[in-house]
Structures are given as C-alpha cells and as structure tokens.
Design an enzyme around this catalytic site. Sequence first.
Site: not given
Length: 393
Positions: A98, A129, A198
């Site tokens: 992402h 992911d 992230s």
Amino acid sequence: MNVKLLQKATSGILVVGIGVGANLTNFSAVNAQIRPDKTIKIRHKNQTESILALSIEEQTNIRVYQRANQAVVSIDTDKTNGSGTIISADGMVLTNAHVVSQGGIVQITLADGRKVKADVIGFGEKGLDLAVLKIRGETNLPIIRIARPGYTKVGQRAFAIGNPFGRFQGTLTVGIVSRIDRERGLLQTDAAINPGNSGGPLLNSAGELIGVNTAIFTRGQLGGNIGIGFAISIDRVPEFLTAVREGRAPLVAQQQAAMFDEQLAKQLELNALIEVKGNLDRESNVLPVDNSYYDLYAFEGKAGQKISIDMSSNQIDSYLILLNSNDQELAQDDDSGGEKNARIIITLPEDGTYKLLANSYEAGESGEYQLKIEAISPRIRPFFERERINYYR
C-alpha cells in the site's frame, strides 16, 4: 496503514506536546571505554570522571539500532510516504504494497541522507500487503538479515524502526510481541507504530527481521497509536521473495488498490441531508485485520464544506472511518454520538471523492444501523465581507 486497521502511510502531521527537557550542552565525552563489568566509563573534559552504567536492556536497544538502522529507508511517492528494509546489498527493499501501490519509480532516502531512485519489481498476491523495490546503481548497501520462520514467540522483545509521519526518519520504538495470529500471518506488538512506519522492519533482539509493520488499531478521530500495532510475519516473506526473484510476482497491486474501490461503493448525493439504512452481516465487506464488517459509501465533496456524519444502532457498536480519494484517513470515531453511536464532524480539505466506512467496532458484529450525513451551512456574512474573506475558514 493508517486508520483502524487500514494501514496507510500517509498524510498530515500532528505534533502534540513535544519538548526537550534536558540540557546536554555541557556533556562532552572525550573518550569512552566499555569495562568488563558492563559499565561505560566516560571521561569528561575539565570535569571529574563519572560512571554511566547501562542496563542490559539499554545495551540491547543500542546494539539492535546500530545493527539495523543503516538498512532502514524512507520511501516517498506522489501520494504517500512509508519505510522499507534493505534485504540485499544490491538494493532490494522490502516494504508494504500500500506504500507503493501505484508502482513505477519511487524516491528512497537512505539512512545517510542520500536520495536515490528505486523501481517497484513485485507485489504480493491474494491480499498480501508486501512489495519489493530495487534501488538503482547500488552494489554495497547495508542489509538486515531475515530471521528464521517459525521461531517468533509471544513475549519476546520487538523493535520497530521507521519514519513516522514522514518527518522523523530513523526513529526506534521498543515493545514486545503481544500476540501471534498465525491464520492471517500477523504479529501484534505494542512497539509504537504510526503513519510513516508502514513497510518498516519489526526486529528481534538480534537485529533480525521478524515482521513488516503494516497497520495499527486505534480509536477516536485523531487515530493515534494506542499500543496495538500489526506486522506481517516473516513466515509469509520467503515464498513471496522467491516469486519476486523468479519474476513471478505481479507488477500491479490490483487487489490492494481495489480494497476501497469507489466503483464498489454505494454512491451518495451530498445535499442538505442524507439518511441511509443499512445492515452489517456475513454478506458485508470484511476489514482484513480485525474481521469487522463494513459497508462502503462514496460522495463528492468541496473544499471548505463542513459536514456532520452520524451512525447509530441499537444492535451493534457503530464505528465510522472517513477516507479521501487516495484512501488516506481523515477521521474516525467510535462513541462521539453518545452511547455506542459514532459521529464525525469535519471540514473537507479539498474538492473530490470521499469514502466512508460504516463499520462495527468488534469483529463479527451484525445488525441494522442508520447513517445520516448533513451538510452544515457556514454562517452567512454580510455581502461586503464576502469579497475579502474566505468565510469557510
């Protein structure tokens, strides 16, 4: 990944009560020696000798940071920022899908401050992911070793390094592995993870990669860290890396991009008042990290437009999440509407499409709900003021 279990490495910066409480101006160590008794002797210029003893935990923290930090990078795209881990000396970087969902070329900032270009060379499949980048023109980069799959245990120390909010590259936070969800391949940790972390590494005490930070669970409209973060377990990584190296990994993050696809949303016309009745059950969408049900709505908004969103139910604990067109979190709420009802009041930051998740707080909660979205008119100013003042602000 950012948001209640959506992790987005994105968006604006919130600075809350940051201050410096210690004056280190006069601390000037000329040399330091590590003694056999695990203390550090520091000699100060023009001062008497003093002893600074480090605990075993502190020594571990320092050792992990020194081993790993040089191999942690910051990743910047047109829409997001995040972190990544260098896993090969020739520049392979492991991160979240992402963070780099648009693919193509991204900018990498190395730990030494150099800015380099990298190409996205593979994405995870079936909702995994993960993505791998390849830095251009590098052959001798520091790396982080990958831990052996299957050896991570609940209760062991966990270390996260990354670039929270895209502003604090090289930040270390420390916690433990709080829980292991083997079915979904997730490690839960209380090491602080925030937007911008992230794709960064979760490490063990040996400085080895045990997970890829991907999401946080949070409550309230500010969406800050509350000590429940998630990393993709290293158990999911080797097979993915093999696919990337063999050229079998997809070059497009199709499933990640489609998670909140506005074409799949129920379209709303944002007039003076919208009222919708809905039902969350096994036929609804499922938020991957906590298995809660949600319905997805979309509407067109204008910059400066103030709106109120209410979700009420006597059957479920209502939860609202508001995203912009890039799936970046703008607000979320649990109980601001009173009892178990949710409410968001917000001034929209830009023209464009907004996405709304009518969600349940707990996994598996089923029941009917009512959704009300109201455009709140700004106070009308006299005509002579309108030419000079933007009265939406």
